[in-house]
Scaffold this motif. Structure first.
Motif, PDB file in Angstrom:
ATOM      1  N   MET A  40      -4.557  87.987 -56.008  1.00 42.32           N
ATOM      2  CA  MET A  40      -4.557  87.582 -57.409  1.00 42.32           C
ATOM      3  C   MET A  40      -5.569  88.434 -58.156  1.00 42.32           C
ATOM      4  O   MET A  40      -6.731  88.530 -57.748  1.00 42.32           O
ATOM      5  CB  MET A  40      -4.907  86.106 -57.568  1.00 42.32           C
ATOM      6  N   GLY A  41      -5.151  89.046 -59.235  1.00 39.26           N
ATOM      7  CA  GLY A  41      -6.047  89.796 -60.107  1.00 39.26           C
ATOM      8  C   GLY A  41      -6.277  89.030 -61.399  1.00 39.26           C
ATOM      9  O   GLY A  41      -5.322  88.557 -62.015  1.00 39.26           O
ATOM     10  N   TYR A  42      -7.529  88.884 -61.791  1.00 40.80           N
ATOM     11  CA  TYR A  42      -7.837  88.176 -63.028  1.00 40.80           C
ATOM     12  C   TYR A  42      -7.725  89.129 -64.213  1.00 40.80           C
ATOM     13  O   TYR A  42      -8.129  90.287 -64.122  1.00 40.80           O
ATOM     14  CB  TYR A  42      -9.235  87.557 -62.953  1.00 40.80           C
ATOM     15  N   GLY A  43      -7.184  88.630 -65.324  1.00 40.59           N
ATOM     16  CA  GLY A  43      -6.965  89.495 -66.484  1.00 40.59           C
ATOM     17  C   GLY A  43      -5.966  90.588 -66.127  1.00 40.59           C
ATOM     18  O   GLY A  43      -4.880  90.319 -65.609  1.00 40.59           O
ATOM     19  N   THR A  44      -6.325  91.829 -66.388  1.00 40.60           N
ATOM     20  CA  THR A  44      -5.461  92.967 -66.055  1.00 40.60           C
ATOM     21  C   THR A  44      -5.863  93.632 -64.742  1.00 40.60           C
ATOM     22  O   THR A  44      -5.347  94.692 -64.398  1.00 40.60           O
ATOM     23  CB  THR A  44      -5.500  94.012 -67.186  1.00 40.60           C
ATOM     24  N   ASP A  45      -6.777  93.008 -64.005  1.00 38.10           N
ATOM     25  CA  ASP A  45      -7.275  93.610 -62.777  1.00 38.10           C
ATOM     26  C   ASP A  45      -6.192  93.611 -61.693  1.00 38.10           C
ATOM     27  O   ASP A  45      -5.331  92.722 -61.645  1.00 38.10           O
ATOM     28  CB  ASP A  45      -8.488  92.832 -62.280  1.00 38.10           C
ATOM     29  N   VAL A  46      -6.239  94.618 -60.823  1.00 34.78           N
ATOM     30  CA  VAL A  46      -5.312  94.727 -59.693  1.00 34.78           C
ATOM     31  C   VAL A  46      -6.092  95.194 -58.476  1.00 34.78           C
ATOM     32  O   VAL A  46      -7.120  95.863 -58.586  1.00 34.78           O
ATOM     33  CB  VAL A  46      -4.154  95.716 -59.968  1.00 34.78           C
ATOM     34  N   ALA A  47      -5.614  94.829 -57.299  1.00 30.81           N
ATOM     35  CA  ALA A  47      -6.141  95.400 -56.063  1.00 30.81           C
ATOM     36  C   ALA A  47      -5.513  96.772 -55.853  1.00 30.81           C
ATOM     37  O   ALA A  47      -4.367  97.009 -56.239  1.00 30.81           O
ATOM     38  CB  ALA A  47      -5.833  94.487 -54.879  1.00 30.81           C
ATOM     39  N   THR A  48      -6.266  97.692 -55.238  1.00 29.72           N
ATOM     40  CA  THR A  48      -5.797  99.070 -55.108  1.00 29.72           C
ATOM     41  C   THR A  48      -5.820  99.524 -53.650  1.00 29.72           C
ATOM     42  O   THR A  48      -6.671  99.125 -52.867  1.00 29.72           O
ATOM     43  CB  THR A  48      -6.661 100.027 -55.942  1.00 29.72           C
ATOM     44  N   PHE A  49      -4.860 100.387 -53.316  1.00 26.62           N
ATOM     45  CA  PHE A  49      -4.728 100.998 -52.005  1.00 26.62           C
ATOM     46  C   PHE A  49      -4.790 102.508 -52.160  1.00 26.62           C
ATOM     47  O   PHE A  49      -4.120 103.081 -53.033  1.00 26.62           O
ATOM     48  CB  PHE A  49      -3.386 100.642 -51.364  1.00 26.62           C
ATOM     49  N   ILE A  74      -8.247 105.156 -67.948  1.00 36.80           N
ATOM     50  CA  ILE A  74      -8.701 106.536 -67.777  1.00 36.80           C
ATOM     51  C   ILE A  74     -10.086 106.684 -68.402  1.00 36.80           C
ATOM     52  O   ILE A  74     -10.258 106.521 -69.603  1.00 36.80           O
ATOM     53  CB  ILE A  74      -7.713 107.531 -68.415  1.00 36.80           C
ATOM     54  N   HIS A  75     -11.077 106.995 -67.574  1.00 42.05           N
ATOM     55  CA  HIS A  75     -12.454 107.130 -68.032  1.00 42.05           C
ATOM     56  C   HIS A  75     -12.936 108.563 -67.802  1.00 42.05           C
ATOM     57  O   HIS A  75     -12.221 109.397 -67.245  1.00 42.05           O
ATOM     58  CB  HIS A  75     -13.354 106.147 -67.280  1.00 42.05           C
ATOM     59  N   ASN A  76     -14.150 108.831 -68.222  1.00 43.66           N
ATOM     60  CA  ASN A  76     -14.729 110.151 -67.980  1.00 43.66           C
ATOM     61  C   ASN A  76     -14.845 110.407 -66.480  1.00 43.66           C
ATOM     62  O   ASN A  76     -15.176 109.516 -65.710  1.00 43.66           O
ATOM     63  CB  ASN A  76     -16.122 110.249 -68.614  1.00 43.66           C
ATOM     64  N   GLY A  77     -14.569 111.651 -66.095  1.00 44.62           N
ATOM     65  CA  GLY A  77     -14.710 111.992 -64.689  1.00 44.62           C
ATOM     66  C   GLY A  77     -13.724 113.043 -64.236  1.00 44.62           C
ATOM     67  O   GLY A  77     -12.991 113.637 -65.037  1.00 44.62           O
ATOM     68  N   LEU A  78     -13.719 113.278 -62.929  1.00 37.87           N
ATOM     69  CA  LEU A  78     -12.832 114.261 -62.309  1.00 37.87           C
ATOM     70  C   LEU A  78     -11.552 113.580 -61.845  1.00 37.87           C
ATOM     71  O   LEU A  78     -11.601 112.533 -61.190  1.00 37.87           O
ATOM     72  CB  LEU A  78     -13.528 114.918 -61.121  1.00 37.87           C
ATOM     73  N   TYR A  79     -10.410 114.201 -62.169  1.00 38.11           N
ATOM     74  CA  TYR A  79      -9.108 113.679 -61.777  1.00 38.11           C
ATOM     75  C   TYR A  79      -8.284 114.789 -61.136  1.00 38.11           C
ATOM     76  O   TYR A  79      -8.619 115.977 -61.236  1.00 38.11           O
ATOM     77  CB  TYR A  79      -8.354 113.120 -62.997  1.00 38.11           C
ATOM     78  N   SER A 128     -10.666 100.165 -61.313  1.00 39.59           N
ATOM     79  CA  SER A 128     -11.886 100.781 -61.841  1.00 39.59           C
ATOM     80  C   SER A 128     -12.618  99.887 -62.839  1.00 39.59           C
ATOM     81  O   SER A 128     -13.764 100.158 -63.188  1.00 39.59           O
ATOM     82  CB  SER A 128     -11.557 102.120 -62.498  1.00 39.59           C
ATOM     83  N   ASN A 129     -11.973  98.819 -63.328  1.00 38.73           N
ATOM     84  CA  ASN A 129     -12.625  97.841 -64.207  1.00 38.73           C
ATOM     85  C   ASN A 129     -12.597  96.482 -63.521  1.00 38.73           C
ATOM     86  O   ASN A 129     -11.773  95.617 -63.832  1.00 38.73           O
ATOM     87  CB  ASN A 129     -11.911  97.762 -65.559  1.00 38.73           C
ATOM     88  N   PRO A 130     -13.501  96.251 -62.542  1.00 35.67           N
ATOM     89  CA  PRO A 130     -13.431  95.033 -61.735  1.00 35.67           C
ATOM     90  C   PRO A 130     -13.697  93.762 -62.533  1.00 35.67           C
ATOM     91  O   PRO A 130     -14.526  93.740 -63.450  1.00 35.67           O
ATOM     92  CB  PRO A 130     -14.524  95.256 -60.676  1.00 35.67           C
ATOM     93  N   VAL A 131     -12.952  92.720 -62.179  1.00 34.50           N
ATOM     94  CA  VAL A 131     -13.103  91.414 -62.810  1.00 34.50           C
ATOM     95  C   VAL A 131     -13.470  90.403 -61.727  1.00 34.50           C
ATOM     96  O   VAL A 131     -12.833  90.346 -60.666  1.00 34.50           O
ATOM     97  CB  VAL A 131     -11.815  90.977 -63.519  1.00 34.50           C
ATOM     98  N   LYS A 132     -14.505  89.632 -61.981  1.00 29.24           N
ATOM     99  CA  LYS A 132     -15.004  88.654 -61.012  1.00 29.24           C
ATOM    100  C   LYS A 132     -13.892  87.721 -60.539  1.00 29.24           C
ATOM    101  O   LYS A 132     -13.061  87.272 -61.324  1.00 29.24           O
ATOM    102  CB  LYS A 132     -16.143  87.844 -61.645  1.00 29.24           C
ATOM    103  N   ASN A 133     -13.877  87.460 -59.243  1.00 27.72           N
ATOM    104  CA  ASN A 133     -12.973  86.536 -58.551  1.00 27.72           C
ATOM    105  C   ASN A 133     -11.588  87.105 -58.252  1.00 27.72           C
ATOM    106  O   ASN A 133     -10.765  86.409 -57.640  1.00 27.72           O
ATOM    107  CB  ASN A 133     -12.832  85.203 -59.295  1.00 27.72           C
ATOM    108  N   SER A 134     -11.298  88.339 -58.667  1.00 30.35           N
ATOM    109  CA  SER A 134     -10.067  88.968 -58.194  1.00 30.35           C
ATOM    110  C   SER A 134     -10.143  89.092 -56.674  1.00 30.35           C
ATOM    111  O   SER A 134     -11.218  89.358 -56.126  1.00 30.35           O
ATOM    112  CB  SER A 134      -9.896  90.351 -58.818  1.00 30.35           C
ATOM    113  N   PHE A 135      -9.016  88.903 -55.990  1.00 26.16           N
ATOM    114  CA  PHE A 135      -9.082  88.936 -54.531  1.00 26.16           C
ATOM    115  C   PHE A 135      -7.786  89.456 -53.921  1.00 26.16           C
ATOM    116  O   PHE A 135      -6.729  89.457 -54.557  1.00 26.16           O
ATOM    117  CB  PHE A 135      -9.385  87.541 -53.962  1.00 26.16           C
ATOM    118  N   ILE A 136      -7.897  89.899 -52.681  1.00 31.25           N
ATOM    119  CA  ILE A 136      -6.748  90.227 -51.853  1.00 31.25           C
ATOM    120  C   ILE A 136      -7.081  89.852 -50.418  1.00 31.25           C
ATOM    121  O   ILE A 136      -8.206  90.079 -49.964  1.00 31.25           O
ATOM    122  CB  ILE A 136      -6.344  91.713 -51.970  1.00 31.25           C
TER     123      ILE A 136
END
Length: 298
Positions: free
Chosen positions: A118-127, A274-279, A185-193
């Motif tokens: 479950m991801g809170y808000g727009t948060d997702v778990a990533t692989f 998409i934030h500042n950084g290397l892609y 990249s924008n973690p939300v508290k209590n999101s889990f997998i």
């Protein structure tokens, strides 16, 4: 060929170079002081133990199979929202990026397993995943294949997942890194997998030959709100662009129908992911594929 700087680790405890991950069902755990850690999986528990918070915990109630599974949860650690992360190898606890992988010489088609999430808000778990091979000529790791994916919505009973590897070389790898995070990249508290029964499936014996070397120009670079990509196409085709961050998370995807001859397309970089950084910007067509580094400064 894209190269990533993942330093190969020689474990004091010998690991067999096999076609599967060690401790894939998270049955084996080691107690370290006040917390447990899953064997052969790097994580943040040692760093967060001082705050009495653990983003990786052992689940024993209702595993998909066996006696245990792993729970990854995003938590507040001394005022910093910190995702639960596991890495097959070593995790750099300062950067939250893989530091090393484990010995591996397979060419799997995909990673599969069981999950709840479950991801809170727009948060997702990533692989994320990388199959790499040490290049003795340039003293860097060549990327043989990559894997990326994320959750969508929520799932509160065990379900199946699989994410395919995208191969860039017919070479045999010598190392694998699998990295799974409870947040993007924008973690939300209590999101889990929750995860159980990880396994590699299938075997890729070759890479489809590319008939044309694709010359790609990316500008401006560094980019801000948009980037243009110019290239020559020998035929009318559908071209896909995938933007991955420097740890392999897919943050954007674009698709264009192009005509034979010279083409220029514009990619919108205004997404909040998409934030500042290397892609790394990968371009895929039926006749060729290419990857370019892209620096983003908004």
């Amino acid at each position: 060929m894209k190269k990533i700087y993942l330093f190969f680790l020689t474990f004091g405890l010998a690991l067999s170079i096999s076609a599967q991950l060690p401790n894939p069902g998270f049955e084996n755990w080691t107690t370290v002081g006040s917390f447990e850690t899953p064997d052969f999986w790097g994580n943040m528990n040692a760093s967060t133990s001082g705050s009495g918070v653990y983003t990786i915990t052992k689940g024993v109630s209702g595993p998909a199979s066996g006696a245990a599974f792993v729970k990854l949860m995003t938590k507040d650690v001394a005022g910093t929202i910190t995702p639960g992360i596991i890495v097959s190898g070593m995790l750099d606890e300062a950067t939250l990026k893989p530091k090393s992988g484990i010995p591996f010489t397979g060419r799997p088609e995909k990673l599969k397993g069981k999950w709840q999430f479950m991801g809170y808000g727009t948060d997702v778990a990533t692989f994320s995943g990388w199959l790499t091979k040490w290049n003795t000529s340039v003293h860097q790791r060549d990327t043989i294949a990559i894997l990326s994916g994320n959750t969508s919505g929520m799932l509160h009973s065990w379900g199946d997942f699989n994410f395919p590897f995208t191969y860039r070389s017919a070479a045999i790898p010598d190392s694998v890194v699998i990295m799974i995070s409870s947040s993007s990249s924008n973690p939300v508290k209590n999101s889990f997998i929750w995860l159980d029964d990880l396994a590699f499936d299938g075997t890729v014996t070759s890479v489809e030959p590319l008939t044309t070397k694709l010359e790609v120009n990316v500008f401006p670079n560094p980019a801000s709100q948009f980037v243009k990509v110019s290239f020559y196409s020998p035929k009318g085709d559908q071209v896909n662009f995938i933007l991955n961050d420097n740890i392999g998370n897919r943050v954007a995807e674009y698709q264009f129908d192009v005509a034979p001859g010279s083409n220029t397309v514009m990619l919108d970089l205004s997404s909040a992911r998409i934030h500042n950084g290397l892609y790394f910007l990968s371009m895929h067509a039926s006749f060729a594929a290419q990857t370019r580094k892209l620096v983003i400064k908004k």
